[in-house]
Structure formats: structure tokens, C-alpha cells
Design a protein around this motif. Structure first.
Motif, PDB file in Angstrom:
ATOM      1  N   ALA A 326      -1.776 -11.431   8.520  1.00 38.35           N
ATOM      2  CA  ALA A 326      -0.633 -10.651   8.045  1.00 38.35           C
ATOM      3  C   ALA A 326      -1.087  -9.262   7.650  1.00 38.35           C
ATOM      4  CB  ALA A 326       0.029 -11.345   6.861  1.00 38.35           C
ATOM      5  N   SER A 328       0.131  -7.448   5.185  1.00 38.38           N
ATOM      6  CA  SER A 328       0.187  -7.227   3.744  1.00 38.38           C
ATOM      7  C   SER A 328       0.556  -8.532   3.052  1.00 38.38           C
ATOM      8  CB  SER A 328       1.197  -6.126   3.429  1.00 38.38           C
ATOM      9  OG  SER A 328       1.240  -5.849   2.045  1.00 38.38           O
ATOM     10  N   GLY A 334       5.720  -6.808   5.654  1.00 35.48           N
ATOM     11  CA  GLY A 334       5.566  -7.708   6.781  1.00 35.48           C
ATOM     12  C   GLY A 334       6.659  -7.530   7.809  1.00 35.48           C
ATOM     13  N   HIS A 498       4.091 -13.007   5.413  1.00 33.97           N
ATOM     14  CA  HIS A 498       2.817 -12.741   4.727  1.00 33.97           C
ATOM     15  C   HIS A 498       2.150 -14.069   4.393  1.00 33.97           C
ATOM     16  CE1 HIS A 498       4.784 -13.832   0.919  1.00 33.97           C
ATOM     17  NE2 HIS A 498       5.762 -13.004   1.252  1.00 33.97           N
ATOM     18  N   HIS A 514      -4.687 -13.531   3.719  1.00 27.48           N
ATOM     19  CA  HIS A 514      -3.840 -12.893   4.723  1.00 27.48           C
ATOM     20  C   HIS A 514      -3.730 -13.668   6.025  1.00 27.48           C
ATOM     21  CE1 HIS A 514      -4.705  -9.596   1.910  1.00 27.48           C
ATOM     22  NE2 HIS A 514      -3.576  -9.085   2.314  1.00 27.48           N
ATOM     23  N   TRP A 572      -5.649  -5.662   7.679  1.00 31.45           N
ATOM     24  CA  TRP A 572      -4.625  -5.745   6.644  1.00 31.45           C
ATOM     25  C   TRP A 572      -4.951  -4.762   5.526  1.00 31.45           C
ATOM     26  CZ3 TRP A 572      -8.403  -9.349   7.558  1.00 31.45           C
ATOM     27  CH2 TRP A 572      -9.324  -9.583   6.533  1.00 31.45           C
TER      28      TRP A 572
END
Length: 624
Positions: A326, A328, A334, A498, A514, A572
Motif C-alpha cells: 500500500a 500509505s 490509498g 491500506h 504496508h 510507500w
């Protein structure tokens, strides 16, 4: 004059004391993270915390200092003295209540965000913030605010009544030979000297570096640095500073562009080919954005029972992305990463600059130009974090949220539960498919968000149970779509917004925090695949559009994962830093402290690419 000096000293000391008490409460609330640190390390964090505590206390003492200087020249009686003391008490009551609210919100949000409170919270409405709070936590928070305010007001009131007297003091032996006016002038000069000292305090010392959050940093263990940060300073310093688009200038613009281009290009160059994963270039596309389901959740079990058996079942029949990350830790960031292929930012969200976010490219817009009908489906209010404006501006013809659709069924604070929304969505999507035009529907789930209130009871753990509920409803949705006549021409993309630190308490910066699952299923899938290469949320846009034979050159941060030449790394950002991972290891960079938190094999290439990615992100933001 001595009384006035005692008064200001006491006000300053009480403020610092209250900050220290809150720091101890913060440590108690986060005792699991604190348990990983030694007693000596925690003591050092508390000592380093004094730096920002003192600076913040200095700011809060400015108004009492001004009132003290004014009081030197007042001629009031006992009644006037009481009025002034009451006015100062009102100031302290407002100040302490505001500080207590910030500190309480900070303690609550740290569990989810793994970073101290800052101005980013202002993008959310009070309703949106309270939707994440359970009744018991809400009551506990109110009691803590009330208790902190009461204790603070009593202490400030006591020192105000004891030492704050806005009238001329009788001459003592020190000033016996001086006239009244001379005493006032000397007292004023003394207070001006105090003001000078206070100025040095709030500035953070005599060095060229003024007060900032990095003054609290002292350890490679980021939790210790977080403990040392004063949440009140963090909130107001970021609020007043605003978003700095020029903060991350590691290279010249030309160098950053060149490094970024090289990092994204991979090893195939112009000879690269994109493999075909689908049986058709114009499938109906359904994208399910799953609230907060990180790999720590989808891989988890409770007493031998899988939390997400449906997602794990679907991975064997579709295209599974094993090392997927992800952008963030927040839904609004996201959403941009998924639907616009745009990376998250360390200390801000582009959604707060909606005039820029609305200029981003969008998967929906690219598909709409190819004749797709586009729709966003959400069981809550799509106005959260400026989302509705972003959706309409980036290609969605329709936004079906709780304002437009009565989904019925169980409701949480965020909106209608996932079973009601996914039931409605399957019927609405199939009905639209019957019209003959290709469709693109995005569904954002919400039941796996705090406070995890779901009409379901399969697992004992409250949080696991909420995710299991969402997983079951996704499985049922897929089966309903499978039974429709449109299945062979349907692609379903399941991707979380996320990750999640639960249940492993992973740190806010880590790769584990993440990592998320992504799986593509549907009758349009040519054959099951298990992809082992590292990739990011932002790569979905180019990959999907490439499979549909649609140009994706506007999505400059997105890579085609089916290409033989894409550069294989995940990226990320976290609070003022970034992470980057590839098959050789992980690099974590903290910009506040200007230090590497982790760099496997001392890899300079990952660090260089990560810095270029971050700088290039803000170059693009400035250009929007």
C-alpha cells in the motif's frame, strides 16, 4: 516584582508538568510498544521530550507574560484584582481544555496511525473522526479530558490567586529609596528580560536551527522518538506551517527526473512486451477496495480458523500478487494511489488540496473515454475527505453513497454494513451489464473499520470478526457474479486501501505494516497466476489499462506489472519518510531526523530511487 517572577515561573512549570503527566499516560496506553524498550531508553525519551515541552510551555506562557507586564502599570483595587485573576483563570481553562483535547485525540489516533497528531486531522469532519470511536473509548476520552482540565485549572487558579496581583506592590526594602514610577520602570525592564529569555526558549535556543519536531529525535527506535514529541507542538507547528511542496529537494530537478525515469524503466527498455492475462480487452470491471485488510489480517488465523478464507480461496483461481504494498496508511491516500496511480505524501494528503487532486488522471476517466459506464459505490457518505469532488473530477459518472441509495440493513457509525451494500451492488451491476455497454464499478467497503460493529459472530476477536464479515460478504458477492451470464466477461479486482498493524503491532514505517493482498478473479482471467515480484498500489492503474489496450502514459508513477521490463520494487510513505523494498531488502528513510532507519546490505540504489520518487512526487504536485 518577585511575586510576578514567581507567578510566571509557576505557570511555566505547571505547563511542563502537565505535558509530562500526559506523556506517562501515553506510555501506559501504548504499553505493548513500550515493553519493547528498556527502562533506560524510555527515560531518555522522557528527557528528550522536555525539549519540545519547554518550547510549547514557552508559547503558552506568552499571554500570562503580557498580562503581567500590563499589570505593572495598573491602578486597581481588590475588586479589580479579582476580575483580572478571574480573566486569567478563564484563559487557563480554555488553554488546558484545548491541550487536553489535542492530547486525548493524539493518544487515541496513535494506535491506528502510529504517529503523533498533526494538522492532517483537520481534513476530517468531527463526524468522521467520531465514527471511529466506540462508546466506551469515547466516555474514557471525555473523562480524561475532564480530569486533565480540572487538575490544570485548579493548579493555575491557585498560583494566579497567590501571585498574580495587577496592582502596584508596596515598596519593600529593595526599592525603599525609589519613587513609585521608578519601581514600575524597573519591574517592566525585568519583565522585558524575562520576555527575552522566553523568546530564546520558544525559538529553541541560539543556534541557526529554530524549534522543530526533529529536536525530539535521538534514537533509531522510532517509537522512542514518537514518545519524545509533544503532540501540542506537533499539531500547531504543522497547522501554522502548512504544506511545504519544496521540502524534499534531494537533487536538482533534472537529476531527480533522470533518476526517477531510470528507476521506473526497469531492464527491458523499448523491447519490453506486456503479457496478456485476460481473454478480452473490454471486460466489465469491478474493483472492491477493502477497508484496511493488510496481509497481517488476510494471513491471520484464530484457533486454526482463517480470518479471510474467501480471499485466500480466490487467490488460487485468479491472479495473486504476493509482494504488494500500500502507498500509505489512510483511505484518502490509498484511494488516489489506486484510482489515479499517484503516490502518497509523507505529511499531507493531496485530498486537502482538492484543486490539485481533481486534476489527477483517473482510471475511471480513461475507461469512460472508451465507452465504459463508471460508478463508485459506498455505504457511507462519499463527502469524507473531499472524496466526492475527486471522484466526479476523475471520471465517475455516478456516486452511489448513502445520500443517493437507501441500502438498509445494519448500520455502523460509518454507514451501511458491507452485506447490504454488496448485495445492492451485485444486483445493480448485473442490471447495468444487461444494457450491453462495458461497466466499471468501484466498491469501497467500510465494516472492517473501527469501531468494528458488524452483524456477525464467527470469531471471538472483535477486529478479526469484522474482517471475517467483510471477507465473507466479498466471497458471496463473487459467487453471485459468477452465477450471472456476464461472468465470462467480468474482471473483479480485490485490493485494500491500506494495511493494518493488527495483530502484530508492526511499526508505522515497516514493510509489514504496508503489505496488502491483491487478487484478480473473474471469467475474463485467462489462467491462474502467482506473481512474486515486488510492486505498489500505484501500479494497478497502468497494469489494468494495459490489459485493456488503453494508453496509460498519463500515469507516470504507475508501472505495467505484466511488462517484461517493469522495475520490481514496492514503495510507500509514512510520517515524513519513505520505505522501498525489492528482492534484496528494505530501506526506510526518516526525513525528520535525516537518517536511515533501516538499509539492508547498505543499498545506495534503493535510497537514491526512494528519494527521487519522493522529490518527483512533489514536483508533479507543484505542476498540477
Amino acid at each position: 516584582m518577585l511575586k510576578r517572577l514567581k507567578y510566571l515561573t509557576a505557570v511555566f512549570a505547571i505547563t511542563v508538568l502537565l505535558f509530562q503527566i500526559n506523556r506517562l499516560v501515553f506510555l501506559a496506553y501504548n504499553h505493548e510498544l513500550a515493553a519493547d524498550c528498556s527502562g533506560g531508553e524510555l527515560c531518555m525519551a522522557i528527557l528528550h521530550g522536555f525539549k519540545l515541552d519547554i518550547i510549547t510551555a514557552g508559547y503558552l506562557t506568552v499571554l500570562p507574560l503580557i498580562a503581567t507586564i500590563v499589570s505593572i502599570w495598573l491602578r486597581v483595587g481588590e475588586r479589580g484584582t479579582r476580575i483580572w485573576q478571574r480573566m486569567m483563570t478563564y484563559y487557563y481553562a480554555i488553554m488546558v481544555a484545548l491541550v487536553a483535547l489535542i492530547e486525548t485525540a493524539d493518544i487515541g489516533m496513535f494506535v491506528e496511525w502510529q504517529t503523533r497528531i498533526d494538522a492532517q486531522v483537520t481534513i476530517y469532519s468531527p463526524k468522521e473522526m467520531m465514527a471511529s470511536v466506540s462508546l466506551s473509548n469515547g466516555i474514557a476520552a471525555l473523562l480524561y479530558v475532564a480530569a486533565t482540565t480540572a487538575v490544570g485549572v485548579l493548579l493555575y487558579r491557585w498560583v494566579t490567586r497567590r501571585w498574580f496581583e495587577p496592582k502596584f506592590e508596596p515598596k519593600n526594602r529593595l526599592f525603599r529609596s525609589l519613587k513609585e514610577r521608578q519601581v514600575r520602570i524597573l519591574s517592566t525592564c525585568a519583565m522585558v528580560l524575562v520576555a527575552g529569555v522566553l523568546f530564546v526558549v520558544v525559538r529553541g535556543g541560539f543556534t541557526t536551527a529554530t524549534a522543530n519536531i526533529s529536536k525530539a529525535y535521538f534514537s533509531p527506535k522510532m517509537f522512542l522518538n514518537q514518545v519524545a514529541i509533544n503532540p501540542v507542538f506537533s499539531f500547531f507547528s504543522t497547522l501554522l506551517k502548512g504544506d511545504d511542496f519544496n521540502e524534499y529537494n534531494f537533487y536538482s530537478d533534472d537529476e531527480a527526473i533522470a533518476i526517477f525515469a531510470e528507476a521506473m524503466r526497469g531492464e527491458g527498455g523499448d523491447d519490453a512486451i506486456s503479457k496478456r492475462w485476460l481473454t478480452t480487452e473490454r471486460p466489465n470491471v469491478v474493483m472492491i477496495i477493502v477497508e484496511g485488510m493488510g496481509r497481517s489480517i488476510s494471513d491471520a488465523t484464530e484457533d486454526g480458523k482463517a480470518v479471510a478464507p474467501n480471499i485466500n480461496r480466490l487467490r488460487s483461481e485468479g491472479i495473486w500478487f504476493e509482494h504488494f504494498y500500500a502507498s500509505s496508511f489512510r483511505t484518502d491516500r490509498g484511494t488516489l494511489a489506486i484510482l489515479s496511480g499517484f503516490p502518497s505524501q509523507p505529511k499531507m494528503t493531496l485530498m486537502s488540496h482538492i484543486n490539485k487532486a481533481t486534476k489527477l488522471p483517473g482510471i475511471a476517466d480513461a475507461l469512460r473515454k472508451e465507452g465504459y459506464q463508471t460508478r463508485f459505490i459506498y455505504g457511507g457518505d462519499a463527502n469524507f475527505a473531499n472524496t466526492r469532488a475527486y471522484l466526479y473530477s476523475t471520471g465517475f459518472n455516478e456516486v452511489a453513497d448513502e445520500r443517493e441509495v437507501n441500502y438498509g440493513g445494519h448500520r455502523s457509525k460509518w454507514g451501511s454494513a458491507d452485506d447490504a451494500v454488496l448485495n445492492w451492488a451485485s444486483d445493480a451491476i448485473i442490471e447495468r451489464m444487461d444494457g450491453g455497454k462495458p461497466t466499471f464499478d468501484v466498491i469501497l467497503t467500510l465494516s472492517s473499520h473501527e469501531p468494528f460493529e458488524v452483524p456477525y459472530n464467527r470469531l471471538k476477536d472483535e477486529q478479526f470478526n469484522a474482517y471475517a464479515f467483510t471477507d465473507e460478504e466479498i466471497g458471496s458477492f463473487v459467487e453471485r457474479m459468477r452465477e450471472s451470464e456476464h461472468w465470462d466477461n467480468t474482471l473483479i479486482v480485490i485490493i485494500p486501501d491500506h494495511g493494518c498493524p493488527y495483530p502484530n503491532a508492526s511499526t508505522y514505517s515497516s514493510a509489514e505494516r504496508h503489505q496488502i493482498p491483491m487478487v484478480w478473479v473473474g471469467g475474463a482471467i485467462k489462467e491462474p497466476l502467482n506473481l512474486e515480484d515486488h510492486a505498489s498500489q500505484t501500479d494497478l492503474a497502468a497494469t489494468l489499462l494495459s490489459q485493456l489496450g488503453i494508453d496509460h502514459s498519463d500515469f507516470i508513477f504507475s508501472r505495467d506489472l505484466a511488462s517484461t521490463a517493469y522495475s520490481r520494487f514496492g514503495y510507500w510513505t509514512f510520517n515524513n519518510g519513505f520505505g522501498i523494498i525489492d528482492s534484496r531488502g528494505t530501506t526506510l528513510y526518516d526525513h525528520t531526523g535525516g537518517m536511515l532507519m533501516r538499509n539492508d546490505d547498505n543499498d545506495t540504489l534503493r535510497l537514491r530511487n526512494g528519494k527521487a520518487m519522493l522529490q518527483r512526487t512533489f514536483m508533479e504536485i507543484k505542476a498540477l
